[in-house]
Motif scaffolding. Sequence first.
Motif, PDB file in Angstrom:
ATOM      1  N   GLN A 175     -21.809   8.386   9.789  1.00 19.00           N
ATOM      2  CA  GLN A 175     -20.680   9.100   8.982  1.00 19.00           C
ATOM      3  C   GLN A 175     -19.769   8.035   8.872  1.00 19.00           C
ATOM      4  OE1 GLN A 175     -21.699  11.681   7.457  1.00 19.00           O
ATOM      5  NE2 GLN A 175     -20.780  13.308   8.471  1.00 19.00           N
ATOM      6  N   VAL A 176     -19.228   7.304   9.644  1.00 22.16           N
ATOM      7  CA  VAL A 176     -18.122   6.330   9.496  1.00 22.16           C
ATOM      8  C   VAL A 176     -18.344   5.629   8.493  1.00 22.16           C
ATOM      9  CG1 VAL A 176     -16.722   4.425  10.560  1.00 22.16           C
ATOM     10  CG2 VAL A 176     -17.009   6.694  11.916  1.00 22.16           C
ATOM     11  N   ARG A 177     -19.881   4.718   8.428  1.00 26.45           N
ATOM     12  CA  ARG A 177     -19.892   3.894   7.554  1.00 26.45           C
ATOM     13  C   ARG A 177     -20.128   4.522   6.047  1.00 26.45           C
ATOM     14  NH1 ARG A 177     -23.359   1.654  11.659  1.00 26.45           N
ATOM     15  NH2 ARG A 177     -25.087   3.162  10.940  1.00 26.45           N
ATOM     16  N   ARG A 178     -20.497   5.815   5.830  1.00 26.82           N
ATOM     17  CA  ARG A 178     -20.458   6.404   4.667  1.00 26.82           C
ATOM     18  C   ARG A 178     -19.240   6.797   4.084  1.00 26.82           C
ATOM     19  NH1 ARG A 178     -20.977  12.095   2.765  1.00 26.82           N
ATOM     20  NH2 ARG A 178     -20.839  12.815   4.837  1.00 26.82           N
ATOM     21  N   PHE A 179     -18.437   7.172   4.962  1.00 25.65           N
ATOM     22  CA  PHE A 179     -16.891   7.585   4.535  1.00 25.65           C
ATOM     23  C   PHE A 179     -16.067   6.242   4.178  1.00 25.65           C
ATOM     24  CE2 PHE A 179     -17.228  11.500   7.124  1.00 25.65           C
ATOM     25  CZ  PHE A 179     -17.446  12.378   6.217  1.00 25.65           C
ATOM     26  N   ALA A 180     -16.409   5.191   4.957  1.00 24.94           N
ATOM     27  CA  ALA A 180     -15.903   4.015   4.732  1.00 24.94           C
ATOM     28  C   ALA A 180     -16.139   3.219   3.519  1.00 24.94           C
ATOM     29  CB  ALA A 180     -16.108   2.856   5.665  1.00 24.94           C
ATOM     30  N   HIS A 181     -17.435   3.626   3.232  1.00 24.44           N
ATOM     31  CA  HIS A 181     -17.900   3.147   1.881  1.00 24.44           C
ATOM     32  C   HIS A 181     -17.191   3.929   0.868  1.00 24.44           C
ATOM     33  CE1 HIS A 181     -20.695   1.639  -1.301  1.00 24.44           C
ATOM     34  NE2 HIS A 181     -21.032   2.896  -1.474  1.00 24.44           N
ATOM     35  N   ARG A 182     -17.178   5.196   0.848  1.00 25.72           N
ATOM     36  CA  ARG A 182     -16.627   5.955  -0.238  1.00 25.72           C
ATOM     37  C   ARG A 182     -15.017   5.845  -0.416  1.00 25.72           C
ATOM     38  NH1 ARG A 182     -17.955  11.044  -1.086  1.00 25.72           N
ATOM     39  NH2 ARG A 182     -16.130  11.027  -2.554  1.00 25.72           N
ATOM     40  N   LEU A 183     -14.486   5.232   0.913  1.00 22.10           N
ATOM     41  CA  LEU A 183     -13.158   4.891   0.769  1.00 22.10           C
ATOM     42  C   LEU A 183     -12.545   3.849  -0.136  1.00 22.10           C
ATOM     43  CD1 LEU A 183     -10.255   6.029   1.931  1.00 22.10           C
ATOM     44  CD2 LEU A 183     -10.694   4.634   4.057  1.00 22.10           C
ATOM     45  N   THR A 184     -13.580   2.778   0.250  1.00 18.81           N
ATOM     46  CA  THR A 184     -13.767   1.483  -0.349  1.00 18.81           C
ATOM     47  C   THR A 184     -13.778   1.568  -2.069  1.00 18.81           C
ATOM     48  OG1 THR A 184     -14.667   0.221   1.379  1.00 18.81           O
ATOM     49  CG2 THR A 184     -14.860  -0.750  -0.606  1.00 18.81           C
ATOM     50  N   LYS A 235      -4.004  11.301  -9.272  1.00 19.80           N
ATOM     51  CA  LYS A 235      -4.086  12.373  -8.229  1.00 19.80           C
ATOM     52  C   LYS A 235      -5.570  12.341  -7.511  1.00 19.80           C
ATOM     53  CE  LYS A 235      -4.540  16.235  -9.835  1.00 19.80           C
ATOM     54  NZ  LYS A 235      -3.979  17.817 -10.580  1.00 19.80           N
ATOM     55  N   THR A 236      -6.589  12.146  -8.369  1.00 12.18           N
ATOM     56  CA  THR A 236      -7.844  12.196  -7.839  1.00 12.18           C
ATOM     57  C   THR A 236      -8.417  11.142  -6.828  1.00 12.18           C
ATOM     58  OG1 THR A 236      -8.671  13.150  -9.984  1.00 12.18           O
ATOM     59  CG2 THR A 236     -10.431  12.274  -8.605  1.00 12.18           C
ATOM     60  N   ILE A 264      -6.152   9.280  -5.145  1.00 10.23           N
ATOM     61  CA  ILE A 264      -5.129   9.364  -3.901  1.00 10.23           C
ATOM     62  C   ILE A 264      -5.456  10.459  -3.164  1.00 10.23           C
ATOM     63  CG2 ILE A 264      -2.923   9.759  -3.318  1.00 10.23           C
ATOM     64  CD1 ILE A 264      -2.024   8.310  -5.986  1.00 10.23           C
ATOM     65  N   GLY A 265      -5.894  11.578  -3.876  1.00  8.22           N
ATOM     66  CA  GLY A 265      -6.269  12.651  -2.834  1.00  8.22           C
ATOM     67  C   GLY A 265      -7.660  12.428  -2.329  1.00  8.22           C
ATOM     68  N   ALA A 266      -8.510  11.798  -2.594  1.00  9.66           N
ATOM     69  CA  ALA A 266      -9.951  11.392  -2.124  1.00  9.66           C
ATOM     70  C   ALA A 266      -9.486  10.589  -1.086  1.00  9.66           C
ATOM     71  CB  ALA A 266     -10.771  10.853  -3.077  1.00  9.66           C
ATOM     72  N   VAL A 267      -8.624   9.425  -1.072  1.00 14.41           N
ATOM     73  CA  VAL A 267      -8.357   8.555  -0.219  1.00 14.41           C
ATOM     74  C   VAL A 267      -7.833   9.209   1.129  1.00 14.41           C
ATOM     75  CG1 VAL A 267      -6.733   6.930   0.767  1.00 14.41           C
ATOM     76  CG2 VAL A 267      -7.939   6.639  -1.331  1.00 14.41           C
ATOM     77  N   GLY A 268      -6.853  10.413   0.885  1.00 11.03           N
ATOM     78  CA  GLY A 268      -6.418  11.372   2.255  1.00 11.03           C
ATOM     79  C   GLY A 268      -7.563  11.786   2.897  1.00 11.03           C
ATOM     80  N   LEU A 269      -8.317  12.638   2.094  1.00 11.69           N
ATOM     81  CA  LEU A 269      -9.370  13.355   2.695  1.00 11.69           C
ATOM     82  C   LEU A 269     -10.198  12.341   3.331  1.00 11.69           C
ATOM     83  CD1 LEU A 269     -10.048  16.028  -0.295  1.00 11.69           C
ATOM     84  CD2 LEU A 269      -9.063  16.208   1.902  1.00 11.69           C
ATOM     85  N   LEU A 270     -10.577  11.245   2.961  1.00 10.88           N
ATOM     86  CA  LEU A 270     -11.567  10.307   3.523  1.00 10.88           C
ATOM     87  C   LEU A 270     -11.130   9.765   4.812  1.00 10.88           C
ATOM     88  CD1 LEU A 270     -13.011   8.457   0.337  1.00 10.88           C
ATOM     89  CD2 LEU A 270     -14.264  10.115   1.953  1.00 10.88           C
ATOM     90  N   ALA A 271      -9.745   9.642   4.719  1.00  8.55           N
ATOM     91  CA  ALA A 271      -9.045   9.081   5.926  1.00  8.55           C
ATOM     92  C   ALA A 271      -9.353  10.227   7.110  1.00  8.55           C
ATOM     93  CB  ALA A 271      -7.560   8.807   5.565  1.00  8.55           C
ATOM     94  N   GLU A 313     -13.055   4.345  -3.958  1.00  7.60           N
ATOM     95  CA  GLU A 313     -11.832   5.056  -3.997  1.00  7.60           C
ATOM     96  C   GLU A 313     -10.609   3.968  -4.383  1.00  7.60           C
ATOM     97  OE1 GLU A 313     -11.673   7.934  -5.725  1.00  7.60           O
ATOM     98  OE2 GLU A 313     -13.518   8.372  -5.093  1.00  7.60           O
ATOM     99  N   SER A 314     -10.394   3.016  -3.436  1.00 10.55           N
ATOM    100  CA  SER A 314      -9.623   2.154  -3.367  1.00 10.55           C
ATOM    101  C   SER A 314      -9.599   1.312  -4.623  1.00 10.55           C
ATOM    102  CB  SER A 314      -9.276   1.373  -2.000  1.00 10.55           C
ATOM    103  OG  SER A 314     -10.576   0.510  -1.902  1.00 10.55           O
ATOM    104  N   HIS A 315     -10.814   0.655  -4.750  1.00  8.36           N
ATOM    105  CA  HIS A 315     -11.468  -0.098  -5.990  1.00  8.36           C
ATOM    106  C   HIS A 315     -11.052   0.566  -7.162  1.00  8.36           C
ATOM    107  CE1 HIS A 315     -14.490  -2.522  -3.722  1.00  8.36           C
ATOM    108  NE2 HIS A 315     -13.364  -2.943  -3.455  1.00  8.36           N
TER     109      HIS A 315
END
Length: 384
Positions: free
Chosen positions: A185-194, A163-164, A166-173, A196-198
């Motif tokens: 900001q795009v680079r920072r959120f993209a890094h966080r998204l990467t 849940k954590t 998956i929820g983070a991926v949705g918010l970051l998107a 969470e996907s890992h």
Amino acid sequence: MDSAWLVLLSLALGLAVGAGFVWLLHIAARRGDHAVQVASPTVPDGVDQVLDALESAGVVLDPSNNVIKASPGAHSIGLVWNGALVHPHLVELVDQVRRNGEPITEDCELARGPFGDASIYLSVRVARLGTRYVLLLAEDRTESFRLETVRRDFVANISHELKTPIGAVGLLAEALDDASDDPDQVRRFAHRLTEESHRLARITQDIIELSRLQAADAFTNAERVSANKVVSAALDQNRVAAEARGIELAVKGDKSAQVIGEEALLVTAVHNLVSNAIQYSPDDSRVGIGVRTIDGVVEIAVTDQGEGIPEDDLDRVFERFFRVDQARSRHTGGTGLGLAIVKHAVQNHGGEVRVWSQPGRGSTFTIRLPEASSVARPPIGEPT
């Protein structure tokens, strides 16, 4: 004439007294036999043999609730002690059947034995046995109950763990979409998204690996494997993480030790131990990896200088999703499945894993496997 009548009367009186005495002896004998039957009661024919052959628990009780006969299973799970039923609840069921005459079937949780703290879960059937006795049958469902509890907890934990991220991926998107005009900001959120996907990928991979290890045919490619080669491969996978925090990886021990098994799986087990040691060690400390052979057993020990594990948690560290420090595990990206994978991987190789730890002094996890030269055939699929 008078004397003849006197003789006849005496004979008649003698016969009457003799007959009365014989009748009294007969009554006394019958009462004696009844007393013997009460003192030494017997169950109906064939019941003794059935109880002796019964794998589950079976108990026969007399009208005073004395145990006349009990199967070996009844003793092994602690239902009978000192000639009586241990648990008052079972006595209540027996009394109820004796009063009503109707059989009773019930599932119940009881203490194991007269002094036990552990619980057992039984499926109990109580019914009359003839006119005098009551038969109690009990099937031990403790293992089934435990497995059901593990399954339920496993599903709940997976849902929570997924849940954590998956929820983070949705918010970051959504955040990426809103920050499309801000490159930083795009680079920072993209890094966080990467990240969470890992994390999702690690959880998924660990679940797949654990499911494979728990299958009956976990692996079939058993071969002679060098313990030193396994340790070297595991260290290579963790060397970058250790260097980033200034942690020294010190290796010593028997370089000729060999075991029978699947090299990739053994590397995964050792890798998980080394990775945990690095995660829970302070910066600029040391993680030791030792290999030795003793009495036909190859031991691979991983020692850290971290905070250690509380004694109450030592028996639980190999449970799925169990974490000693929840907050730190989340921060380090642990899935909570690493030690469970280690345990099943080692057991599938016919070995075991032990843990020693003391708060403030660190921890040592030791994998113990049969030495290759000490086994006549690969111990695959035969856990200790």
